[in-house]
Scaffold this active site. Structure first.
Site, mmCIF file in Angstrom:
data_model
loop_
_atom_site.group_PDB
_atom_site.id
_atom_site.type_symbol
_atom_site.label_atom_id
_atom_site.label_comp_id
_atom_site.label_asym_id
_atom_site.label_seq_id
_atom_site.Cartn_x
_atom_site.Cartn_y
_atom_site.Cartn_z
ATOM 1 N N ARG A 324 0.829 -1.203 0.000
ATOM 2 C CA ARG A 324 0.000 0.000 0.000
ATOM 3 C C ARG A 324 0.867 1.258 0.000
ATOM 4 O O ARG A 324 0.493 2.267 -0.605
ATOM 5 C CB ARG A 324 -0.968 0.009 1.184
ATOM 6 C CG ARG A 324 -1.971 1.153 1.127
ATOM 7 C CD ARG A 324 -3.045 1.033 2.187
ATOM 8 N NE ARG A 324 -4.137 0.143 1.835
ATOM 9 C CZ ARG A 324 -5.242 0.526 1.200
ATOM 10 N NH1 ARG A 324 -5.389 1.800 0.829
ATOM 11 N NH2 ARG A 324 -6.200 -0.325 0.933
ATOM 12 N N GLU A 728 -9.632 6.433 7.167
ATOM 13 C CA GLU A 728 -8.187 6.631 7.055
ATOM 14 C C GLU A 728 -7.757 7.889 6.292
ATOM 15 O O GLU A 728 -6.759 8.521 6.663
ATOM 16 C CB GLU A 728 -7.554 5.394 6.406
ATOM 17 C CG GLU A 728 -7.605 4.171 7.278
ATOM 18 C CD GLU A 728 -7.181 2.920 6.531
ATOM 19 O OE1 GLU A 728 -6.183 2.314 6.922
ATOM 20 O OE2 GLU A 728 -7.856 2.556 5.550
#
Length: 781
Positions: A324, A728
């Site tokens: 990621r 997030e």
């Protein structure tokens, strides 16, 4: 702070999706009535477990004398790895995480044994009486040294596209550099805790503080050598998690269950804060090396980037986390040529794990540091460099370095809007004038963007289930696979069900997340809680609504198109009946009023061998402007103002979304400014509590904090009510604070030199960077 006006609440359908409804447990939170794992009263004979921890970073156990532990007052049992009936390794994805040390110590603070006693205090005291003799082994604690030796937990992954050699040969300028970003402790208010209760059928019920009940269920079953059907994990709420309870909660559930299995009595386990710090994983520290090629106008032509994630002693979730980071190394910027390598570096510390953003912040920060360096090298405002490199629908500048096409171009208009509403240009001039006449205090300003991909990058995790019951009085019980950790997921999913059935929120009860109600669930992580569980709950609600519609049409002799659910009533042509009365009628006619729901995210895929695909269903965007003042004589600083615009699509609950944005921004600021993790030469974590590890306090929140939800921007993908994730993405808005501090320091050299400012930008690092700028100016004269 900007607040949205309260939405209209009709009596019958208060709190439908889109309403700024308060958190379903808000009163319980502020009054102390909300019950957490350690608040739960066990049977009168409940025991208490506590771990004994290692005191070296790496070595072999020569001997472990536990006789004093066993003889300590109140001790009932002492458990070692030899007492585990099933699996000894609880690695969530790859092996490497022993439940209890088995002859070898892998980090300072590893669990060696477990004490079971009549009280928490007795267990803690006894755990300190062990006499352990070690044969130390040289440990790797420095990520750069471990990288040089290729000391990895998993293989390196690579993503590349374009002709990087040509880009470097033809660009006007090139820069090389290195950058460090530190880790971060999750610092949840409720520490790690579990309670295990043996069942009369030989099974085990575990009350856990975990983001992933199904994984806890699986691992408890494997440790006890039971089928999963014999283990139930129950999660009503967590007092915060932030990723630290995605995999790291499993060990404590397994230990409590093992102790309960051996004793036949309920067992509680709760870690003290210092031991929680020592024994559980953090956000991954990262080290990056880069070579960027760009033209005089700031346009990036090519990027060669190495990202080295400090993974600690085991793989845990590091493969996906470093992936990621690589996916987000572009942030909002088009890279025509790129070569990005992600290393999974092993160090002999606690295994680092998930933290809000899951690697995305580290990759994004590495890129934003490069943008800042390019701006200094070209003499341009960093905002202009950012805007010049944004993805756009023109000239093929709409595809990422991993092959995903950007289909919704939001960042340009969003940044323009924030630039205007926050008066960026005027404030830039004011700050320049202030700095020209202020020799000690320097102000800084930065606007940084965020593009965050939404989905688990492991495809099979993008699924969710729900279970919905309608009772004959019209009340509704809702259960789904998502866990509540304070973010308001239960509230949002209940609002979705209320909207589908057109009933008042007061009719809906959300029960604990339990593995015996909804099986095989994914963790509540990756900002996907509402996306996945909301869709699954809606699927269940629609099934029941469809049955009720068919029944009502037949009962009242009208077509199904004439059945309308509205404000707690069901209209059937000219007839009208309450939802509760219809539920009673349907029951009497033997219509099922229970349904399961299921959802899996469409479109996503990623070919790891080709390093190409569409790992994300969509992107969430945002931007923040931060203004700081820095004392160049001490390195101290203060955030004066922050202005935020966040893309949440069609908001499910504006009040909760704004709360998430505010909290995420401050948590990101803490990561990049005050929160510093320090390990000693012996591998012991030195910052093991709030006395030495500084999270932001309320006094660190700026006096002016403006938050706006980007208006009129529904998600173009078919998400639940066309909303977007908000868990997030706001954390990375905190990068603007780090960039503003850097801007203030750079003013000491008239922005002709680039400050070397690793993260976190502690006052010590800021002071050193100020000294470097002053030395640069002295050399110039």
């Amino acid at each position: 702070m900007r607040r949205l006006p309260q939405a209209r609440n009709s009596r019958a359908t208060a709190g439908l999706a889109g309403h700024p409804l308060r958190h379903e447990s808000a009163v319980g939170h502020v009054t102390g009535q909300a019950s957490y794992v350690d608040d739960r009263r066990g049977p009168a004979d409940t025991l208490y477990a506590y771990p004994g921890l290692s005191s070296i970073a790496r070595g072999n156990i020569i001997s472990m004398d536990l006789s004093a532990v066993q003889c300590a007052p109140g001790v009932v049992d002492v458990i070692t790895s030899n007492d585990i009936p099933g699996h000894r390794d609880i690695g969530a994805v790859f092996p490497g995480d022993p439940l209890l040390a088995d002859g070898e110590v892998l980090f300072y603070g590893q669990v060696l044994f477990v004490v079971v006693a009549n009280s928490q205090l007795a267990a803690r005291r006894a755990a300190r009486l062990a006499q352990v003799e070690y044969a130390p082994i040289d440990s790797h604690l420095d990520v750069e040294e471990a990288l040089a030796e290729a000391y990895f937990v998993r293989p390196t992954h690579r993503q590349s596209r374009g002709d990087l050699d040509r880009a470097q040969a033809t660009a006007d300028k090139q820069l090389t550099g290195e950058f460090h970003s530190g880790g971060q402790e999750q610092m949840y208010l409720e520490g790690q805790a579990a309670m295990a209760v043996p069942q009369d059928d030989g099974g085990m019920l575990v009350y856990a503080s975990t983001q992933h009940p199904s994984e806890g269920q699986k691992l408890v079953a494997e440790v006890l050598n039971l089928p999963m059907s014999k283990v139930t994990v129950d999660v009503r709420r967590m007092g915060g998690a932030f990723g630290g309870k995605e995999t790291n909660a499993n060990q404590w559930s397994c230990i409590a269950a093992l102790a309960a299995h051996r004793s036949g009595r309920s067992v509680k386990l709760r870690l003290a804060r210092a031991d929680d710090f020592a024994a559980t994983g953090k956000r991954h520290p990262f080290f990056s090396r880069y070579q960027v090629a760009f033209d005089n106008d700031g346009t990036i032509k090519g990027l060669d980037l190495e990202l080295a994630g400090n993974c600690g002693m085991s793989p845990d979730l590091s493969d996906a986390i470093v992936d990621r980071a690589m996916f987000h190394a572009d942030n909002c910027y088009f890279l025509p040529a790129a070569d990005i390598r992600g290393h999974r570096v092993r160090t002999d510390t606690v295994s680092h794990t998930a933290f809000r953003g899951f690697g995305g912040p580290q990759g994004m920060l590495a890129m934003e540091n490069i943008i800042e360096q390019v701006a200094t090298a070209t003499g341009l405002d960093p905002l202009d460099v950012r805007k010049r490199n944004f993805y756009s629908a023109e000239d093929g500048r709409d595809t990422t370095h991993y092959g995903q096409k950007i289909e919704q171009h939001i960042i340009g208009p969003l940044v323009e809007r924030l630039e205007n509403t926050a008066n960026y240009r005027a404030r830039r001039q004011e700050i320049s004038a202030f700095n020209a006449q202020s020799p000690v205090l320097k102000r800084g300003l930065a606007l940084t963007p965020v593009k965050f991909g939404i989905s688990f990058t492991v495809q099979h995790l993008n699924q969710a289930g729900a279970l919905l019951h309608v009772y004959t009085d019209g009340s509704i019980q809702l259960n789904h696979g998502g866990t509540e950790m304070g973010q308001g997921l239960y509230t949002k999913v209940a609002q979705i069900v209320a909207s589908e059935l057109q009933v008042d929120m007061s009719r809906i009860t959300c029960t604990s997340t339990r593995t015996d109600k909804v099986p095989n669930t994914s963790p509540t992580a990756a900002s996907s809680g509402s996306d996945l569980n909301g869709m699954a709950a809606r699927d269940a609600a629609r099934k029941i609504k469809s049955r009720l519609t068919t029944f009502a049409a037949g009962h009242f002799g009208v077509s199904e198109s004439e059945i309308v659910f509205e404000q707690g009533e069901v209209k059937a042509g000219q007839e009208s009946i309450s939802f509760a009365d219809l539920a009673q009628l349907a029951y009497l006619q033997r219509i099922s009023l229970s349904a399961t729901g299921f959802y899996k995210t469409p479109k996503i895929h990623y070919n790891r061998d080709m390093a190409n695909g569409r790992p994300f269903f969509y992107y969430a965007y945002g931007a923040a402007v931060s203004e700081v003042v820095v004392d160049t004589l001490t390195g101290e600083y203060r955030l004066l103002q922050a202005d935020i615009c966040q893309d949440v699509g069609q908001s499910l609950n504006p009040a909760l979304d704004i709360g998430q944005i505010e909290g995420g921004f401050i948590q990101g600021m803490g990561w990049l400014t005050s929160e510093e993790l320090i390990w000693g030469e012996d591998g012991r974590l030195q910052t093991a509590g709030p006395a030495s590890y500084k999270i932001p306090a309320i006094s660190d929140t700026p006096a002016t904090l403006n938050v706006e939800l980007l208006p009129d921007s529904p998600n173009t993908e078919a998400t639940i009510f066309h909303s977007k994730a908000v868990g997030e993405p706001p954390l990375m808005l905190g990068i603007s604070v780090w960039a503003a501090i850097r801007d203030a320091i750079g003013s000491l050299a008239d922005h002709r030199a680039s400050p070397a400012l690793n993260a976190p930008a502690t006052p010590e690092r800021v002071l050193l960077a100020c000294a470097d700028m002053q030395k640069f100016m002295e050399r110039q004269t």
